[in-house]
Enzyme design. Structure first.
Site, short mmCIF file in Angstrom:
data_model
loop_
_atom_site.label_atom_id
_atom_site.label_comp_id
_atom_site.label_asym_id
_atom_site.label_seq_id
_atom_site.Cartn_x
_atom_site.Cartn_y
_atom_site.Cartn_z
N HIS A 105 0.98 -0.99 -0.07
CA HIS A 105 -0.16 0.03 -0.21
C HIS A 105 0.99 1.28 -0.05
O HIS A 105 0.30 2.03 -0.93
CB HIS A 105 -0.84 -0.35 0.80
CG HIS A 105 -0.37 -0.15 2.38
ND1 HIS A 105 -0.01 -1.77 3.09
CD2 HIS A 105 -0.19 0.57 3.51
CE1 HIS A 105 0.41 -1.82 3.70
NE2 HIS A 105 0.56 -0.37 4.24
N HIS A 145 27.31 -6.39 -11.36
CA HIS A 145 28.13 -7.87 -10.12
C HIS A 145 27.12 -8.57 -9.97
O HIS A 145 27.38 -10.26 -10.11
CB HIS A 145 28.67 -6.67 -9.36
CG HIS A 145 29.75 -6.56 -9.66
ND1 HIS A 145 30.72 -5.21 -8.60
CD2 HIS A 145 30.32 -5.59 -10.88
CE1 HIS A 145 31.57 -4.21 -9.37
NE2 HIS A 145 30.94 -4.50 -10.69
N ARG A 198 33.81 -13.37 -13.47
CA ARG A 198 34.76 -13.29 -12.38
C ARG A 198 33.28 -12.99 -11.51
O ARG A 198 33.41 -13.99 -10.76
CB ARG A 198 35.97 -12.09 -11.62
CG ARG A 198 35.40 -10.98 -11.26
CD ARG A 198 36.66 -10.28 -10.86
NE ARG A 198 35.50 -8.64 -10.29
CZ ARG A 198 36.24 -7.99 -10.93
NH1 ARG A 198 35.96 -7.86 -12.45
NH2 ARG A 198 35.41 -7.04 -10.64
#
Length: 144
Positions: free
Chosen positions: A12, A101, A135
């Site tokens: 809400h 990331h 990575r």
């Protein structure tokens, strides 16, 4: 994968911001799955986090947006789902980084703590920033 559909919900506290973001999403040509609520009557945020998570997990939406007062409740509720990587953001830099990331697929916005222009900027960064992979992919894979 290009974003075609976005699941959108709030509690809400977030009705007005949800409406504004829905218009912006549609203006970008995206399909919007507005999962409610439709009034400012009090609701349980976790029910709406579950609805958005379901659309992500089932593949009906590539991204999701959730809004509650602080964003914390929605974050906790959404991240219970294994394929959801929900990030609470209040600025463009954190939004961009969580896409790059963390490959966040759900943006959480704090409806009581953010102005609409900042929320719109976060929305743009969330939709326009790609996951860098590399990575980061190994780390994100450990979340699934």
């Amino acid at each position: 994968m290009p974003v075609k559909a976005v699941a959108l919900a709030s509690d809400h506290w977030g009705i007005a911001l949800k409406t504004a973001l829905s218009q912006s999403l549609r203006a970008r040509g995206l399909k919007v799955l507005d999962l409610g609520p439709d009034s400012e009557d009090a609701v349980d945020y976790s029910d709406f986090a579950d609805k958005v998570a379901y659309e992500i997990v089932c593949g009906k939406a590539e991204r999701g947006i959730l809004i509650c007062g602080s964003g914390i409740g929605m974050s906790i509720a959404a991240n219970r789902h294994r394929q959801v990587r929900a990030a609470l953001c209040r600025d463009v830099d954190s939004t961009r980084l969580t896409r790059q990331h963390n490959d966040a697929n759900v943006l959480i916005l704090p409806g009581a703590l953010i102005i609409e222009s900042d929320a719109q900027a976060c929305l743009g960064a969330f939709l326009d920033t790609a996951f860098e992979g590399g990575r980061h992919a190994r780390r994100v894979a450990k979340l699934a």
